[in-house]
Enzyme design. Structure first.
Site, PDB file in Angstrom:
ATOM      1  N   GLY A 195      -9.216   5.692   3.021  1.00  0.00           N
ATOM      2  CA  GLY A 195      -9.842   6.517   3.944  1.00  0.00           C
ATOM      3  C   GLY A 195     -11.433   6.264   4.421  1.00  0.00           C
ATOM      4  O   GLY A 195     -12.206   6.936   4.416  1.00  0.00           O
ATOM      5  N   GLY A 243      -7.361   9.062   7.645  1.00  0.00           N
ATOM      6  CA  GLY A 243      -7.198   9.715   9.487  1.00  0.00           C
ATOM      7  C   GLY A 243      -8.625  10.396   9.665  1.00  0.00           C
ATOM      8  O   GLY A 243      -9.361  10.111   8.960  1.00  0.00           O
ATOM      9  N   ASP A 274       0.947  -1.042   0.149  1.00  0.00           N
ATOM     10  CA  ASP A 274      -0.029  -0.034   0.201  1.00  0.00           C
ATOM     11  C   ASP A 274       0.971   1.258  -0.111  1.00  0.00           C
ATOM     12  O   ASP A 274       1.869   1.357   0.562  1.00  0.00           O
ATOM     13  CB  ASP A 274      -0.804   0.022   1.196  1.00  0.00           C
ATOM     14  CG  ASP A 274      -2.038   0.979   1.245  1.00  0.00           C
ATOM     15  OD1 ASP A 274      -2.207   1.589   0.143  1.00  0.00           O
ATOM     16  OD2 ASP A 274      -2.611   1.194   2.409  1.00  0.00           O
TER      17      ASP A 274
HETATM   18 ZN   LIG Z   1      -4.769   4.915   1.442  1.00  0.00          ZN
END
Ligand SMILES: [Zn+2]
Length: 288
Positions: A216, A184, A85
């Site tokens: 996300g 986040g 990732d």
């Molecule tokens: Zn990501």
């Protein structure tokens, strides 16, 4: 024998999801607990899955850990692939191409769009020789998560026309659009306020052959997640929500339980959330 990318494990998993109209969980793992918990959850649910690790693991845990992760994924009784990732640094991309990853996310989204296209296109060509498939980000998904550098700028939404051109010119297999999703914590209002589902719909309309990925996803809002799957999301990156229960169990039991019981219990907590996510995305039973 089918030809690239059809002989690639991540592609096979996501191509089946595209045809079946469901999404596959991509579990961000930092250690063996995460890897074992994700594999066991997928096996128990008879579901395909993707294990994701960050470039941090290539450095901190080293190539032996990547080889262990790949072997564990590939030995599972259901289709599971190993994905890298957010590979942002060029030397890391070249290093990853020599390791047993099934797929790599090349994140050159902080570069200008033309550079992003050139770099990703070049990597797609190199990856092809190694049988690896490539995910890339178009637009810019902001925020920070553990293992991804924090960026501090306004979200750059993916323009559907530019996304279609990006896919066309790079040959990228999986596309991660920016539709208001952030890594986040979300500002007040959360994903419900920021995700632009009409934008996602237009991206899919103009790039019908691309397999879409959602980043996300914390907090994970069930109803919203189902809507994105209905609009074409096929891979959903999961990180923080998996770690919450796992860390809570560890926090409560460190110093009280023996190491074996501590590890068994924390993996069970991980599995509980992983299985819930698999069900939510509709991939349970799809590997039966
Ligand atoms: Zn990501």
């Amino acid at each position: 024998m089918s030809e690239y990318p059809y002989n690639n494990r991540t592609f096979q998993i996501l191509d089946a999801a595209e045809k079946g109209g469901y999404a596959v969980a991509a579990f961000n793992c930092y250690n063996t607990d995460g890897i074992l918990g994700s594999i066991r959850a997928a096996e128990r649910m008879k579901s395909p899955a993707i294990i994701e690790i960050f470039p941090w693991s290539m450095h901190f845990q080293g190539p032996e850990f990547i080889k262990f992760a790949a072997e564990a994924c590939h030995a599972a009784s259901v289709p599971i692939s190993l994905h890298l990732d957010h590979c942002t640094l060029e030397p890391d991309v070249y290093k990853a191409l020599e390791l047993p990853f099934d797929s790599i996310m090349v994140d050159a989204s902080s570069h200008d769009p033309e550079e992003n296209i050139k770099f990703v296109g070049h990597i797609v060509e190199l990856a092809k020789e190694r049988g690896i498939t490539i995910e890339a980000e178009m637009g810019r998904i902001v925020g920070g998560e553990d293992g991804v550098p924090t960026v501090d700028m306004e979200a750059l939404y993916t323009e559907p026309e530019l996304a279609a051109e990006f896919v066309d010119r790079t040959g990228v297999h999986f596309l991660a659009p920016s539709i208001g999703n952030v890594h986040g914590p979300y500002p007040p209002g959360g994903p419900e306020k920021y995700w632009q589902l009409d934008r996602l719909e237009n991206i899919k309309k103009l790039s019908p052959s691309s397999i879409l990925v959602l980043h996300g996803t914390h907090p994970l809002i069930d109803d919203l997640m189902k809507k994105t799957v209905a609009l074409g999301i096929r891979k959903v990156n999961l990180n923080r929500n998996l770690h919450e229960g796992y860390l809570e169990f560890l926090g409560k039991n460190v110093g009280k339980l023996e190491m074996t019981k501590l590890q068994e219990g924390s993996i069970a907590s991980w599995m509980e959330e992983a299985e819930r996510c698999i069900k939510l995305l509709g991939s349970d039973g799809k590997a039966a």
